[in-house]
Write a protein that holds these residues in place. Structure first.
Motif, PDB file in Angstrom:
ATOM      1  N   TRP A 253     -90.705 -27.140  -5.720  1.00 30.45           N
ATOM      2  CA  TRP A 253     -91.966 -26.499  -6.338  1.00 30.45           C
ATOM      3  C   TRP A 253     -92.266 -27.840  -7.360  1.00 30.45           C
ATOM      4  O   TRP A 253     -91.830 -27.868  -8.536  1.00 30.45           O
ATOM      5  N   GLY A 254     -93.618 -27.845  -7.339  1.00 37.78           N
ATOM      6  CA  GLY A 254     -94.119 -28.888  -8.627  1.00 37.78           C
ATOM      7  C   GLY A 254     -95.251 -29.844  -7.784  1.00 37.78           C
ATOM      8  O   GLY A 254     -95.270 -30.319  -6.967  1.00 37.78           O
ATOM      9  N   SER A 255     -96.142 -30.384  -8.893  1.00 35.35           N
ATOM     10  CA  SER A 255     -97.259 -31.179  -8.246  1.00 35.35           C
ATOM     11  C   SER A 255     -96.591 -32.548  -7.868  1.00 35.35           C
ATOM     12  O   SER A 255     -97.182 -33.089  -7.009  1.00 35.35           O
ATOM     13  N   SER A 277     -91.503 -23.382   2.040  1.00 31.97           N
ATOM     14  CA  SER A 277     -91.636 -22.914   0.530  1.00 31.97           C
ATOM     15  C   SER A 277     -91.675 -24.012  -0.317  1.00 31.97           C
ATOM     16  O   SER A 277     -91.226 -24.065  -1.531  1.00 31.97           O
ATOM     17  N   ASN A 278     -92.184 -25.069  -0.027  1.00 33.02           N
ATOM     18  CA  ASN A 278     -92.187 -26.422  -0.787  1.00 33.02           C
ATOM     19  C   ASN A 278     -93.619 -26.553  -1.233  1.00 33.02           C
ATOM     20  O   ASN A 278     -94.744 -26.321  -0.448  1.00 33.02           O
ATOM     21  N   THR A 279     -94.109 -27.234  -2.382  1.00 37.57           N
ATOM     22  CA  THR A 279     -95.370 -27.455  -2.711  1.00 37.57           C
ATOM     23  C   THR A 279     -96.049 -28.322  -1.652  1.00 37.57           C
ATOM     24  O   THR A 279     -97.188 -28.194  -1.187  1.00 37.57           O
ATOM     25  N   ARG A 298     -93.139 -23.944   7.266  1.00 37.63           N
ATOM     26  CA  ARG A 298     -93.227 -22.621   6.791  1.00 37.63           C
ATOM     27  C   ARG A 298     -93.658 -22.322   5.403  1.00 37.63           C
ATOM     28  O   ARG A 298     -92.748 -22.699   4.415  1.00 37.63           O
ATOM     29  N   GLU A 299     -94.768 -21.687   5.120  1.00 35.39           N
ATOM     30  CA  GLU A 299     -95.072 -21.299   3.754  1.00 35.39           C
ATOM     31  C   GLU A 299     -95.034 -22.444   2.924  1.00 35.39           C
ATOM     32  O   GLU A 299     -94.508 -22.158   1.541  1.00 35.39           O
ATOM     33  N   ASN A 300     -95.413 -23.591   3.130  1.00 31.39           N
ATOM     34  CA  ASN A 300     -95.519 -24.607   1.952  1.00 31.39           C
ATOM     35  C   ASN A 300     -96.946 -24.518   1.677  1.00 31.39           C
ATOM     36  O   ASN A 300     -97.951 -23.965   2.436  1.00 31.39           O
ATOM     37  N   GLY A 301     -97.161 -25.435   0.313  1.00 32.30           N
ATOM     38  CA  GLY A 301     -98.454 -25.336  -0.078  1.00 32.30           C
ATOM     39  C   GLY A 301     -99.300 -26.263   0.938  1.00 32.30           C
ATOM     40  O   GLY A 301    -100.175 -25.741   1.528  1.00 32.30           O
ATOM     41  N   TYR A 302     -98.842 -27.640   0.957  1.00 32.11           N
ATOM     42  CA  TYR A 302     -99.327 -28.371   2.147  1.00 32.11           C
ATOM     43  C   TYR A 302     -98.073 -28.663   2.838  1.00 32.11           C
ATOM     44  O   TYR A 302     -97.079 -28.839   2.552  1.00 32.11           O
ATOM     45  N   LYS A 305     -98.644 -34.063   3.803  1.00 26.85           N
ATOM     46  CA  LYS A 305     -99.830 -34.896   3.231  1.00 26.85           C
ATOM     47  C   LYS A 305     -99.388 -36.169   3.953  1.00 26.85           C
ATOM     48  O   LYS A 305     -98.565 -36.908   3.475  1.00 26.85           O
ATOM     49  N   GLY A 322     -97.831 -20.091   8.259  1.00 29.33           N
ATOM     50  CA  GLY A 322     -98.064 -19.628   6.890  1.00 29.33           C
ATOM     51  C   GLY A 322     -98.369 -20.698   5.849  1.00 29.33           C
ATOM     52  O   GLY A 322     -97.799 -20.332   4.613  1.00 29.33           O
ATOM     53  N   THR A 324    -100.316 -22.952   3.207  1.00 26.93           N
ATOM     54  CA  THR A 324    -101.810 -22.874   2.308  1.00 26.93           C
ATOM     55  C   THR A 324    -102.811 -23.706   3.315  1.00 26.93           C
ATOM     56  O   THR A 324    -103.656 -23.432   3.864  1.00 26.93           O
ATOM     57  N   MET A 378    -108.284 -25.284  -7.068  1.00 28.70           N
ATOM     58  CA  MET A 378    -107.165 -24.430  -6.374  1.00 28.70           C
ATOM     59  C   MET A 378    -107.450 -23.098  -6.864  1.00 28.70           C
ATOM     60  O   MET A 378    -107.148 -22.326  -5.574  1.00 28.70           O
TER      61      MET A 378
ATOM     62  N   THR B   6     -93.709 -13.593   8.588  1.00 28.34           N
ATOM     63  CA  THR B   6     -94.648 -14.233   8.894  1.00 28.34           C
ATOM     64  C   THR B   6     -96.025 -13.565   9.604  1.00 28.34           C
ATOM     65  O   THR B   6     -97.033 -13.651   9.000  1.00 28.34           O
ATOM     66  N   SER B   9     -97.309 -11.515   6.560  1.00 26.51           N
ATOM     67  CA  SER B   9     -98.400 -12.023   5.570  1.00 26.51           C
ATOM     68  C   SER B   9     -99.410 -12.428   6.455  1.00 26.51           C
ATOM     69  O   SER B   9    -100.577 -12.509   5.760  1.00 26.51           O
ATOM     70  N   ASP B 175     -99.666 -17.946  -1.760  1.00 25.29           N
ATOM     71  CA  ASP B 175     -99.882 -19.237  -1.736  1.00 25.29           C
ATOM     72  C   ASP B 175     -99.017 -19.846  -2.954  1.00 25.29           C
ATOM     73  O   ASP B 175     -99.512 -20.770  -3.253  1.00 25.29           O
ATOM     74  N   SER B 177     -96.524 -21.485  -3.112  1.00 24.96           N
ATOM     75  CA  SER B 177     -96.057 -22.760  -3.151  1.00 24.96           C
ATOM     76  C   SER B 177     -97.103 -24.029  -3.484  1.00 24.96           C
ATOM     77  O   SER B 177     -96.910 -25.128  -4.118  1.00 24.96           O
ATOM     78  N   ALA B 178     -98.208 -23.543  -2.988  1.00 25.94           N
ATOM     79  CA  ALA B 178     -99.510 -24.458  -3.014  1.00 25.94           C
ATOM     80  C   ALA B 178     -99.923 -24.316  -4.578  1.00 25.94           C
ATOM     81  O   ALA B 178    -100.178 -25.508  -5.344  1.00 25.94           O
ATOM     82  N   LEU B 179     -99.866 -23.241  -5.001  1.00 25.35           N
ATOM     83  CA  LEU B 179    -100.308 -23.039  -6.420  1.00 25.35           C
ATOM     84  C   LEU B 179     -99.424 -23.866  -7.566  1.00 25.35           C
ATOM     85  O   LEU B 179     -99.922 -24.150  -8.467  1.00 25.35           O
ATOM     86  N   MET B 180     -97.999 -23.625  -7.309  1.00 23.19           N
ATOM     87  CA  MET B 180     -97.323 -24.317  -8.118  1.00 23.19           C
ATOM     88  C   MET B 180     -97.457 -25.704  -8.566  1.00 23.19           C
ATOM     89  O   MET B 180     -97.050 -26.530  -9.467  1.00 23.19           O
ATOM     90  N   GLY B 181     -98.085 -26.505  -7.487  1.00 24.59           N
ATOM     91  CA  GLY B 181     -98.537 -27.992  -7.648  1.00 24.59           C
ATOM     92  C   GLY B 181     -99.360 -28.294  -8.593  1.00 24.59           C
ATOM     93  O   GLY B 181     -99.418 -29.229  -9.211  1.00 24.59           O
ATOM     94  N   TYR B 182    -100.401 -27.094  -8.813  1.00 22.05           N
ATOM     95  CA  TYR B 182    -101.420 -27.757  -9.778  1.00 22.05           C
ATOM     96  C   TYR B 182    -101.658 -26.918 -11.124  1.00 22.05           C
ATOM     97  O   TYR B 182    -100.539 -26.513 -11.628  1.00 22.05           O
TER      98      TYR B 182
END
Lengths: 418, 224, 238
Positions: A253-255, A277-279, A298-302, A305, A322, A324, A378, B6, B9, B175, B177-182
């Motif tokens: 997790w992280g930008s 579950s990775n960003t 599964r369930e990643n932010g992206y 990329k 799942g 985003t 976001m 899944t 969700s 979300d 995972s995505a939120l953690m990014g920014y």
């Protein structure tokens, strides 16, 4: 359990070298109570001898091994570096170090202090050791035929500069890493110029920077490893012909944290892996002719990329569930192929009932591109307004790349868990 | 197990749009219509030896509780049957809170207007504002002031809209995972813990109680 | 019983009541009349506390009704159009009202019995005709035996039999020494019932005296004619 499956070819090779030697070999025993020291035993031993070290705490350090020895710890005797010293430095071929608990090495980034260091040596086995609170754990350079298996490396400390890498290999060939657990280091596994090697069944987690970090390491194979919750995930760069199968990349997790960062990778295979579950599941730039097949995102932010500098890659038969955002990109012309993937966001239909959707799926959403430009946007995700924007863009693409689409989206997901 | 996960969700995702869009709409419009449909009866009640507060609050509680029950039966039970986890519980919680917020806002609108058509119009406008226009403005702000550090400002702006607040509580579950990014990390730190829950709950409570309180004040002086 | 002292009410620019002074006494039946929008509804609502006057004061039994609500115990109110929650049953409605007015006064269930509500008690309000709902409103107004009755268009929509029953009831209550205020457009009804006439026009009280006096002064035997006379007089004055 994994530790019992030994890479047979290498072992046989080693045994064939060691067994004849052991015929005339001595066994030297070292007990903490008898006042004998390990370094003394090393000094008196001859090539092919076995040194058995019995339980106890040994404050011996900077032991340089220049002979072919089998140094075996019984019930994990403790070697304490008192936060000042290195422990073993191997400078000979055919050495086995097994069964020790090595703690508190010195820390210095000038000398890369390590628990077990190995220089210009061949046929080394480092097995079943516990490394606790070390700077570098196992540091090997310019060697070949290295087996590192079933070691447990754990260190702690708040800052990246307080840490060395867990298993660090530089300029090696035919290395074999199996069943190691590496936790809390700077990079869990670090490879630079390491070729023709196999990395199997390792767990690398909670490392400060990368769980796995390799560069210029061609023709390597990675199977069944788990890279979990590392500061920046996994980075693989400047390499051709890598094979990665059945690995898990989770909770990074992280930008600037990636399940896997691919930079200048060519002719490689990424198959049957799970990214969850990775960003960002996979971030790739300058990557080409690589096959991404039957991976689960599964369930990643992206999930992916895909930068415009990538070409000729194929994504086939992967599951996207799942996430985003499924795929985001920074360019308009995309020269990669998507086919037969399952996308849970796909809303098309399958009139001829062949399991393949009749209309293409476009995995790039307008909003993901907005977020790419202005990350704070976001927080508007899943708002009605954004939903309308995305719908409008999907039906009439203006901003998103027209040709990045899966022409044969699967209606049902692949069963990739077995 | 994962397969089921899944699925849950996915169910929650489809319910989320209902939650954020339909729940405020139904709550608001139903409340307004009910207020005006029972206007004559309210009048009769007020001609009885009862305090105006009593009549008003009884009406509020009746409408709010029946809408809450409707939400639990319509959305809550199906979700919980699919699986009790933190996402479904958050969905239930935010749904109930949003129902109450929009019942309160609609009551305020109803007591401030004189006829039904106007009241429904204004309620729709409020709904439209919070679920669409506000976010459009927010996106514009994000674009226009993108160079500046916006996180704290956005946090405040988002808290000012109950629909956005509910939405953020949900995407923190869905979300993450995505939120953690920014800026997400900030939101996770802010809303993700116990005091964040307390904060968002109290903001939503303000959104519930303040309109009711003003509406009550107005109602006490209103000519029926 | 009810004293209205300089009561004014303004809705924005509209003067609904202009400094009205009025006394309603017990044992009398007041016919409150006036054209649509003259202010009579506003006056009734002011007494009931539904409309809050912009100026002046209203006293019930010598006590100001401002910020008070218990005085409404003394008032039975029959609204012009009685609308009730759709799914409420008649029985439930009566139970609920008894709950609200948990006074010790003996209940006057005469109308309730006349209209056979015991038989209808399971009926839901939305199934009832407009006339039946009016009967419900009437029965509720008399149920608690209040000293003051305010009836807003009580006979509108009732069948002739019910009208007669209601009129009987009003006369009976008048004899019992109650104060009754009726608004109606049906002059014959008022003629039978009312003792006094209050005529409201554009927020002012134009006439306030007994009906006998009115009939004498206009030389008319019927109230309707007398009022037409009064209206003409009024427009001449204007």
């Amino acid at each position: 359990m994994n530790c019992l499956t030994i890479h047979r070819g290498l072992l046989l090779l080693l045994l064939s070298i060691l067994v004849p030697l052991q015929m005339e070999a001595n066994i030297i025993e070292v007990k903490a109570t008898s006042g004998k020291s390990i370094s003394g035993a090393i000094a008196t031993a001859k090539d092919g001898d076995t040194i058995k070290v019995y339980p106890g705490i040994y404050k011996e350090a900077n032991m340089v091994i220049t002979k072919s020895l089998y140094i075996l710890g019984i019930d994990h005797p403790v070697l304490d570096g008192e936060l000042k010293h290195e422990i073993f430095t191997i400078a000979a071929s055919d050495v086995i170090i097994e069964g020790f608990k090595i703690i508190n090495t010195g820390r210095s980034s000038m000398e890369d202090k390590a628990a077990i260091k190995c220089l210009d040596a061949n046929n080394i086995i480092i097995r079943n050791n516990i490394l606790h609170h070390t700077f570098f754990g196992i540091h090997i350079s310019n060697s070949s035929g290295i087996i590192i298996e079933c070691n447990y490396l754990l260190t702690y400390g708040a800052h990246e500069y307080e840490h060395g890498n867990g298993i660090h290999l530089w300029k090696c060939t035919d290395a074999y890493l199996q069943g190691n657990v590496i936790e809390g280091h700077r990079d869990g596994i670090y490879f630079e110029f390491v070729t023709k090697s196999k990395i199997i069944n390792n767990i690398s987690r909670k490392n400060k920077r990368y769980g796995l970090h390799f560069m210029f390491s061609h023709d390597d194979e990675y199977y069944h490893n788990s890279f979990i919750n590392n500061g920046a995930g996994v980075a693989v760069m400047y390499t051709t012909n890598v094979t990665m199968r059945y690995n898990k990349f989770e909770e990074n997790w992280g930008s600037s944290s990636y399940g896997m960062l691919l930079k200048d990778i060519r002719d490689s295979h990424v198959e049957f892996n799970t990214f969850s579950s990775n960003t960002t599941g996979i971030y790739m730039e300058g990557t080409s002719r690589t096959l991404f097949h039957k991976n689960e995102f599964r369930e990643n932010g992206y999930a992916v990329k895909l930068m415009a500098s990538c070409d000729d890659n194929v994504f086939s038969k992967n599951n996207f569930k799942g996430n985003t955002f499924d795929i985001s990109t920074n360019g308009k012309t995309i020269l990669n192929t998507l086919e037969h993937n399952y996308w849970d966001k796909y809303q098309g239909y399958d009139r001829d009932r062949n399991g393949i959707g009749d209309v293409p799926y476009r995995p790039v959403s307008l909003f993901s591109m907005i977020v790419e430009q202005v990350p704070p946007a976001m927080i508007l995700w899943r708002s009605f307004f954004v939903m309308i924007l995305d719908r409008a863009e999907k039906s009439l693409p203006v901003v998103t790349p027209e040709n990045l689409k899966d022409l044969s989206p699967k209606m049902k997901s692949y069963d990739l868990h077995s | 197990m994962y397969q089921l996960d899944t699925d849950t969700s996915k169910v929650i995702l489809s319910l989320l749009s209902i939650l954020l869009l339909i729940v405020p709409l139904i709550s608001g419009v139903f409340t307004t219509i009910h207020f005006y449909n029972s206007y004559e009866f309210t009048e009769l009640m007020l001609a009885q030896p009862l305090r105006r507060e009593t009549v008003f609050l009884a009406q509020y509680i009746a409408v709010a509780s029946s809408l809450c029950v409707a939400f639990v039966v319509g959305v809550g039970f199906p979700t919980l049957i699919y699986g009790v986890n933190s996402s479904s519980l958050t969905l239930l919680y935010t749904g109930l809170m949003l129902t109450l917020v929009f019942v309160s806002l609609a009551f305020l609108v109803a007591v401030l207007t004189r006829d039904k058509a106007k009241a429904i119009g204004v309620t729709l406008l409020v709904w439209f504002f919070f679920s669409l226009i506000y976010d459009a403005i927010l996106l514009w702000v994000v674009y226009a002031f993108g160079e500046y550090p916006l996180d704290k400002t956005l946090l405040v702006l988002v808290s000012l809209n109950p629909v956005d607040l509910a939405r953020i509580l949900m995407i923190l579950k869905l979300d993450i995972s995505a939120l953690m990014g920014y800026t997400g990390a900030l939101y996770k730190d802010f809303f993700g813990n116990y005091s964040g829950m307390l904060f968002s709950t109290s903001i939503l409570l303000v959104w519930i109680l303040v309109p009711v309180w003003i509406a009550l004040r107005v109602f006490k002086k209103k000519d029926i | 019983m009810i004293s209205i002292r300089k009561v004014s009410k303004k809705f924005n620019k509209l003067h609904a009541l202009r400094e009205i002074d009025l006394d309603f006494e017990k044992g009398k039946v007041y016919a409150l009349i006036g054209p649509n929008g003259s202010g009579k509804t506003t006056l009734i609502k002011s007494i009931l506390g539904l409309v809050i006057p912009s100026g002046g004061d209203i006293l019930v039994d010598g006590e100001s009704i401002q910020k008070s609500w218990l005085y409404r115990e003394k008032i039975g109110y029959m609204p012009q159009t009685g609308r009730y929650p759709d799914n409420l049953q008649i029985g439930q409605l009566f139970e609920m009202m008894k709950n609200i007015r948990s006074s010790n006064q003996s209940l006057d269930e005469e109308l309730y019995n006349f209209f056979d509500f015991a038989l209808l008690s399971n009926k839901r309000m939305h199934t009832l005709s407009g006339g039946t709902r009016q009967k419900v409103s009437a029965a509720l107004a008399f149920l608690f035996n209040p000293p003051i009755l305010i009836l807003d268009e009580p006979t509108a929509g009732l069948d002739p039999l019910a009208v007669e029953i209601l009129k009987e009831k009003i006369l009976q209550q008048k004899k019992a020494g109650k104060l009754i205020i009726i608004t109606s457009h049906i002059m014959s009804d008022l003629d039978d019932l009312a003792t006094d006439l209050v005529y409201v026009y554009e927020g002012n009280i134009i006439y306030n005296d007994t009906i006998d006096t009115l009939k004498k002064s206009t030389n008319e035997q019927r109230l309707g004619k007398a009022i037409v006379h009064l209206m003409n007089q009024n427009s001449v004055q204007q």
